[in-house]
Design an enzyme around this catalytic site. Structure first.
Site, PDB file in Angstrom:
ATOM      1  NE  ARG A  15      -3.396   0.068   2.840  1.00  0.00           N
ATOM      2  CZ  ARG A  15      -3.888   0.243   4.068  1.00  0.00           C
ATOM      3  NH1 ARG A  15      -3.870  -0.765   4.940  1.00  0.00           N
ATOM      4  NH2 ARG A  15      -4.385   1.399   4.419  1.00  0.00           N
ATOM      5  CE  LYS A  22       4.461  -1.961   6.358  1.00  0.00           C
ATOM      6  NZ  LYS A  22       3.104  -2.499   6.652  1.00  0.00           N
ATOM      7  N   GLY A  75       2.469 -15.399   6.918  1.00  0.00           N
ATOM      8  CA  GLY A  75       1.726 -14.814   8.027  1.00  0.00           C
ATOM      9  C   GLY A  75       2.605 -14.437   9.205  1.00  0.00           C
ATOM     10  CG  ASP A 100       3.699  -2.186  10.210  1.00  0.00           C
ATOM     11  OD1 ASP A 100       3.641  -2.657  11.362  1.00  0.00           O
ATOM     12  OD2 ASP A 100       3.018  -2.623   9.259  1.00  0.00           O
ATOM     13  CG  ASN A 222      -0.472  -0.967   7.364  1.00  0.00           C
ATOM     14  OD1 ASN A 222       0.392  -1.832   7.344  1.00  0.00           O
ATOM     15  ND2 ASN A 222      -1.277  -0.780   8.390  1.00  0.00           N
ATOM     16  CG  ASN A 355      31.136  42.689   6.699  1.00  0.00           C
ATOM     17  OD1 ASN A 355      30.201  42.830   7.467  1.00  0.00           O
ATOM     18  ND2 ASN A 355      31.029  42.941   5.402  1.00  0.00           N
ATOM     19  CB  ALA A 358      25.697  41.606  -0.865  1.00  0.00           C
ATOM     20  CE1 TYR A 365      34.080  18.835  -7.849  1.00  0.00           C
ATOM     21  CE2 TYR A 365      32.312  19.769  -9.191  1.00  0.00           C
ATOM     22  CZ  TYR A 365      33.114  18.697  -8.838  1.00  0.00           C
ATOM     23  OH  TYR A 365      32.947  17.493  -9.463  1.00  0.00           O
ATOM     24  CB  ALA A 401      33.067  45.874  -4.282  1.00  0.00           C
TER      25      ALA A 401
END
Length: 435
Positions: A15, A22, A75, A100, A222, A355, A358, A365, A401
């Site tokens: 389900r 599950k 079962g 579960d 379930n 600091n 922005a 990388y 900057a």
């Protein structure tokens, strides 16, 4: 001898409509079976987990605990019997649980084990708001358990019973495995039901009793919808514990916590914050709205967000600031340092009081490997700077900057790495189209 536990986790969970077993679906960032194992470890000295065939991911997730494979799914009674080679000679009690049913508390399991001392077999039961398709617990005149009837086999009268089976039982090991070996499969599904051991116990004159516990603990999962309901329950519990510990949540229902989130006293959480695994937030921290944290440490007095993202390996030192649309990964931001706007800082060590302007990016990388950036104490990185790692910027250095820094900058130095501006009079826009 301390009691032992069998956790049944061989179900396919059809389900859920998932390739993932599950019981590996997460609750608060942790596979649901791990929640149950954690509660069991507080009560049981030994745990055996029954898995289905071809479930290597589940076996890995529960390692190094003992695992047995149920080759044929016949079962719940058949599944529990698979643990006999491990626990058949156990001299104490054995409880059988379901992977579960992840929210059972250690206190409820302790109550189960305690009740077993005056009964031959004990089970957990609940009175859910909607009994739905749960098996019903039929009591006798002495309020002892006469039998469990599965919904598929129940009469209309039996389906009207409000007391429902949660699936958990506890009995002496030798009795349990003898009963499991004697049950049959004469039922609507042709399966060996674990609950049929009740008939075996009563046939031997054993008292069978039910210990009631809250539905919130005993509900099974379930489907995706039931998983979402359980997640909501876990989140309510985690938030309540966090607030009891001294954290303030302005809108608790919008804060998503992980099972291992650690929040100190006087932490302020604004709305819409997500915590992934392995986050520690110390006293007096403010986390502003729409921030996402995972695998990080935020130290005392720091301010995070709004709209900040802290990824694994990040450490925010005391009173540092991480502002809006700033992302850190494997980066230490030193005490009192600030990165307030629109920056990516990855694989970096940033000194106290620095600091970060922005638009600053650590270019960590190169397509093959990650490289480190080091920024010294008190350094000032101007807006729209690209720091091409590996590179070091010294203490109290100033980076102009718009610079692209590829070489180290010494302490107290000014670095400018940008094209010189040229102005050409009369060369402005002369197009004839609309502007």
């Amino acid at each position: 001898m301390s009691p032992a536990a069998i956790i049944l986790a061989a179900g396919l969970g059809t389900r859920m409509r998932s390739n993932l077993p599950k019981v590996l679906h997460p609750l608060a960032g942790r596979p649901m079976i791990q929640h149950l194992i954690g509660a069991c470890e507080a009560v049981f000295g030994r745990i055996v987990i029954v898995v289905g065939p071809d479930m290597p991911a589940l076996e890995d997730a529960v390692a190094p605990r003992e695992v047995v494979v149920q080759r044929e799914r016949l079962g719940t009674g058949h599944a529990a019997l698979q643990a006999a080679p491990f626990l058949g000679g156990h001299q104490g009690d054995v409880a059988v649980l379901y992977g579960d049913n992840p929210l059972i508390s250690a206190a409820t399991l302790q109550a189960l084990v305690a009740a077993r001392q005056s009964a031959g077999l004990v089970l957990l039961a609940m009175r859910p708001a909607d009994a739905a398709r749960y098996g019903r617990v039929v009591l006798d005149a002495k309020s002892e358990v006469a039998r469990i009837v599965e919904w598929a086999d129940a009469t209309a009268e039996e389906r009207a019973i409000g007391l429902c089976n949660a699936g958990v039982i506890c009995a002496p090991a030798q009795d349990l495995f003898r009963w499991l070996g004697a049950i049959g499969n004469n039922n609507a599904k042709g399966e060996y039901y674990l609950t049929d051991v009740i008939q075996q116990a009563r046939a031997e004159g054993k008292r069978v009793v039910a210990v009631e516990a809250p539905e919130a603990e005993l509900r099974g999962i379930n489907s995706r919808a039931e998983l979402a309901q359980a997640e909501a329950e876990v989140q309510r519990s985690l938030r309540a514990a966090a607030m009891a510990g001294g954290a303030t949540m302005l809108s608790p229902e919008t804060v998503h916590l992980c099972h291992d989130t650690k929040l100190g006293a006087d932490v302020l959480l604004e709305p819409h914050i997500f915590f992934g695994p392995d986050v520690t937030v110390e006293n007096g921290v403010t986390i502003r709205a729409f921030s996402h944290l995972e695998g990080c440490v935020v130290k005392q007095g720091a301010v995070i967000g709004p709209y900040a993202r802290l990824r694994p390996g990040s450490i925010i030192e005391t009173h540092a600031h991480v502002g809006n649309f700033v992302e850190l990964k494997a980066t230490t931001l030193g005490a009192g340092a600030k990165a307030n706007h629109l920056s990516y800082l990855g694989d970096a060590m940033i000194g106290a009081g620095a600091n970060i302007g922005a638009g600053t990016i650590t270019c960590n990388y190169d397509g093959v490997a990650k490289h480190r950036t080091e920024i010294g104490e008190g350094a000032f990185i101007g807006s729209d700077t690209a720091l091409v790692a590996p590179v070091k910027v010294g203490k109290r250095a100033l980076v102009a900057a718009g610079s692209v820094i590829t070489d180290d900058v010494p302490d107290d130095a000014l670095a400018i790495a940008r094209g010189r501006q040229a102005v050409k009079p009369g060369r402005g826009f002369k197009g004839k189209g609309k502007r």
